[in-house]
Design an enzyme around this catalytic site. Sequence first.
Site, mmCIF file in Angstrom:
data_model
loop_
_atom_site.group_PDB
_atom_site.id
_atom_site.type_symbol
_atom_site.label_atom_id
_atom_site.label_comp_id
_atom_site.label_asym_id
_atom_site.label_seq_id
_atom_site.Cartn_x
_atom_site.Cartn_y
_atom_site.Cartn_z
ATOM 1 N N TYR A 53 37.587 32.888 35.384
ATOM 2 C CA TYR A 53 36.133 32.725 35.243
ATOM 3 C C TYR A 53 35.765 31.833 34.050
ATOM 4 O O TYR A 53 34.648 31.942 33.533
ATOM 5 C CB TYR A 53 35.464 34.089 35.101
ATOM 6 N N ASN A 88 30.119 43.672 42.713
ATOM 7 C CA ASN A 88 29.618 43.190 44.004
ATOM 8 C C ASN A 88 30.737 42.933 45.014
ATOM 9 O O ASN A 88 30.577 42.145 45.936
ATOM 10 C CB ASN A 88 28.690 41.990 43.804
ATOM 11 N N LYS A 127 37.354 42.584 44.886
ATOM 12 C CA LYS A 127 37.355 42.885 43.448
ATOM 13 C C LYS A 127 37.758 44.347 43.192
ATOM 14 O O LYS A 127 37.807 45.158 44.127
ATOM 15 C CB LYS A 127 35.956 42.600 42.886
ATOM 16 N N HIS A 145 34.576 38.146 45.932
ATOM 17 C CA HIS A 145 34.402 36.808 45.351
ATOM 18 C C HIS A 145 34.672 35.767 46.423
ATOM 19 O O HIS A 145 35.522 35.974 47.295
ATOM 20 C CB HIS A 145 35.398 36.586 44.197
ATOM 21 N N GLU A 184 40.809 27.528 42.408
ATOM 22 C CA GLU A 184 40.964 28.984 42.517
ATOM 23 C C GLU A 184 42.139 29.377 43.417
ATOM 24 O O GLU A 184 42.845 30.345 43.115
ATOM 25 C CB GLU A 184 39.661 29.603 43.036
#
Length: 137
Positions: A49, A112, A9, A115, A126
Amino acid sequence: MQQTLAIVKPDGVARNLIGEVVARIERNQLAIKAMKMIHMSRAQAEGFYAVHKERPFFKDLTDFMCSGPAVVMILQGENAIARWREMMGATNPADAADGTIRRDFATDIEKNVVHGSDAPETAAFETGYFFSGLERN
Ligand code: YYY
Ligand code: MG
């Protein structure tokens, strides 16, 4: 053989963690079948998302995901989905097991670092969202 989508990310890219994440993937014998750096538009982040669009964190999450470049990868191997989720650790780094990427590097539940797809159906959606058939075989 199973495929899953992995993302470093924008926080992970900004903090120079691409190499660290890739090294862990290679050490764990997941094959990197495709990899590229992208800078998602807001619409692309929202589409990715979409499953979370009713959640209170959706706006912040999609702002974050289009805030800078990210590295998207297709990982392949036996049980790749579960193995990559295990390497990532729990969504909230405070709950993530020792030695996981999120435990070692994430700063909060949003930033975080990585993914990973959570099931075969989401992995199919995805991986197809970012890569064409030609890029992934
Ligand atoms: O799959 P995973 O990334 O571990 O978590 P999800 O529940 O799918 O949520 C996606 C993403 O949303 C998460 O990585 C951070 C963010 N998020 C958040 O900011 N706050 C929450 N309470 C839950 C998730
Ligand atoms: Mg998820």
